[in-house]
Design a protein around this motif. Structure first.
Motif, PDB file in Angstrom:
ATOM      1  N   ARG A  64       0.837  -1.196   0.000  1.00 19.42           N
ATOM      2  CA  ARG A  64       0.000   0.000   0.000  1.00 19.42           C
ATOM      3  C   ARG A  64       0.871   1.244   0.000  1.00 19.42           C
ATOM      4  O   ARG A  64       1.987   1.257   0.518  1.00 19.42           O
ATOM      5  CB  ARG A  64      -0.981   0.026   1.164  1.00 19.42           C
ATOM      6  CG  ARG A  64      -0.364   0.229   2.508  1.00 19.42           C
ATOM      7  CD  ARG A  64      -1.438   0.363   3.555  1.00 19.42           C
ATOM      8  NE  ARG A  64      -0.914  -0.085   4.833  1.00 19.42           N
ATOM      9  CZ  ARG A  64      -1.612  -0.188   5.920  1.00 19.42           C
ATOM     10  NH1 ARG A  64      -2.888   0.114   5.907  1.00 19.42           N
ATOM     11  NH2 ARG A  64      -1.075  -0.588   7.035  1.00 19.42           N
ATOM     12  N   ARG A  65       0.324   2.257  -0.590  1.00 21.52           N
ATOM     13  CA  ARG A  65       1.006   3.549  -0.692  1.00 21.52           C
ATOM     14  C   ARG A  65       0.792   4.292   0.616  1.00 21.52           C
ATOM     15  O   ARG A  65      -0.334   4.629   0.966  1.00 21.52           O
ATOM     16  CB  ARG A  65       0.413   4.314  -1.880  1.00 21.52           C
ATOM     17  CG  ARG A  65       1.201   5.502  -2.332  1.00 21.52           C
ATOM     18  CD  ARG A  65       2.421   5.005  -3.099  1.00 21.52           C
ATOM     19  NE  ARG A  65       3.209   6.070  -3.625  1.00 21.52           N
ATOM     20  CZ  ARG A  65       3.337   6.321  -4.911  1.00 21.52           C
ATOM     21  NH1 ARG A  65       2.700   5.612  -5.808  1.00 21.52           N
ATOM     22  NH2 ARG A  65       4.122   7.284  -5.307  1.00 21.52           N
ATOM     23  N   ARG A  66       1.845   4.524   1.348  1.00 26.23           N
ATOM     24  CA  ARG A  66       1.759   5.264   2.607  1.00 26.23           C
ATOM     25  C   ARG A  66       1.869   6.767   2.375  1.00 26.23           C
ATOM     26  O   ARG A  66       1.156   7.543   2.964  1.00 26.23           O
ATOM     27  CB  ARG A  66       2.873   4.815   3.555  1.00 26.23           C
ATOM     28  CG  ARG A  66       2.647   3.492   4.182  1.00 26.23           C
ATOM     29  CD  ARG A  66       1.445   3.548   5.070  1.00 26.23           C
ATOM     30  NE  ARG A  66       1.444   2.423   5.969  1.00 26.23           N
ATOM     31  CZ  ARG A  66       0.656   2.351   7.006  1.00 26.23           C
ATOM     32  NH1 ARG A  66      -0.173   3.313   7.286  1.00 26.23           N
ATOM     33  NH2 ARG A  66       0.690   1.294   7.761  1.00 26.23           N
ATOM     34  N   PHE A  67       2.829   7.140   1.552  1.00 23.40           N
ATOM     35  CA  PHE A  67       3.086   8.528   1.198  1.00 23.40           C
ATOM     36  C   PHE A  67       3.422   8.534  -0.286  1.00 23.40           C
ATOM     37  O   PHE A  67       3.715   7.485  -0.854  1.00 23.40           O
ATOM     38  CB  PHE A  67       4.268   9.094   2.007  1.00 23.40           C
ATOM     39  CG  PHE A  67       4.046   9.067   3.491  1.00 23.40           C
ATOM     40  CD1 PHE A  67       3.316  10.067   4.117  1.00 23.40           C
ATOM     41  CD2 PHE A  67       4.553   8.032   4.261  1.00 23.40           C
ATOM     42  CE1 PHE A  67       3.098  10.047   5.479  1.00 23.40           C
ATOM     43  CE2 PHE A  67       4.345   7.993   5.633  1.00 23.40           C
ATOM     44  CZ  PHE A  67       3.614   9.002   6.243  1.00 23.40           C
ATOM     45  N   PRO A  68       3.429   9.694  -0.936  1.00 20.24           N
ATOM     46  CA  PRO A  68       3.785   9.705  -2.358  1.00 20.24           C
ATOM     47  C   PRO A  68       5.153   9.075  -2.635  1.00 20.24           C
ATOM     48  O   PRO A  68       5.361   8.475  -3.673  1.00 20.24           O
ATOM     49  CB  PRO A  68       3.777  11.194  -2.714  1.00 20.24           C
ATOM     50  CG  PRO A  68       2.841  11.809  -1.739  1.00 20.24           C
ATOM     51  CD  PRO A  68       3.021  11.025  -0.463  1.00 20.24           C
ATOM     52  N   GLU A  69       6.064   9.167  -1.670  1.00 22.56           N
ATOM     53  CA  GLU A  69       7.427   8.676  -1.870  1.00 22.56           C
ATOM     54  C   GLU A  69       7.621   7.223  -1.468  1.00 22.56           C
ATOM     55  O   GLU A  69       8.652   6.641  -1.763  1.00 22.56           O
ATOM     56  CB  GLU A  69       8.418   9.526  -1.053  1.00 22.56           C
ATOM     57  CG  GLU A  69       8.423  10.981  -1.395  1.00 22.56           C
ATOM     58  CD  GLU A  69       7.334  11.774  -0.655  1.00 22.56           C
ATOM     59  OE1 GLU A  69       6.590  11.210   0.190  1.00 22.56           O
ATOM     60  OE2 GLU A  69       7.224  12.974  -0.938  1.00 22.56           O
TER      61      GLU A  69
END
Length: 159
Positions: A64-69
């Protein structure tokens, strides 16, 4: 060694995750933990990759994407009959490739710290480190590991 993969899908199949986890319940805790991962496998919050080989599901990764980075590896489970054949590493490479193409700069994962939890976790940290992850933080019951994802141009040149 690159595993022979007959099929890779992004579909959500919580029942497949349950089957794999039930076969390795000793590694993933009790029924409540397994039920939580199964629910996550059906959630649009998580991306799923499933490997099939010899007409059987052999491995799953949830991210899952936690932050854009950053993209977090939430779960990797491989059929215990095909451990050490490259399927787990293949799933990590696929997830890293997809994360990099989506603009992420880092892939992260949390694993139980040494001395915490079941003995089956002893090799888990070594597996991630063998796949390019390095430790960042070891406060609490887990160790945070991360893998830098090179710039897309560098990534494509290295393939």
């Amino acid at each position: 060694m690159k595993p022979v993969v007959s099929y890779l899908t992004e579909d959500r199949h919580p029942s497949v995750v349950r089957t794999l986890l039930n076969r390795q319940a000793h590694m993933f805790g009790g029924e409540s933990t397994i039920a939580s991962y199964v629910a996550d496998a059906g959630s649009p919050e998580f991306d799923s990759l499933i490997v099939t080989r010899d007409n059987r599901t052999r491995g799953v990764i949830l991210t899952r994407r936690r932050f854009p980075e950053t993209v977090e590896v939430h779960l990797v489970v491989v059929d215990d009959t095909v451990h050490r054949t490259g399927i787990g590493s293949f799933l990590l490479r696929e997830a890293a490739d997809r994360a990099r193409h989506a603009g992420a700069k880092m892939l992260t994962v949390r694993v139980l710290a040494e001395g915490r939890g079941h003995q089956g976790w002893v090799g888990v940290r070594a597996f991630y480190e063998a796949n390019g992850f390095i430790p960042l933080d070891d406060t609490g019951p887990t160790v945070l590991l991360a893998k830098h994802l090179p710039e897309l141009e560098d990534w494509e040149r290295s393939e």
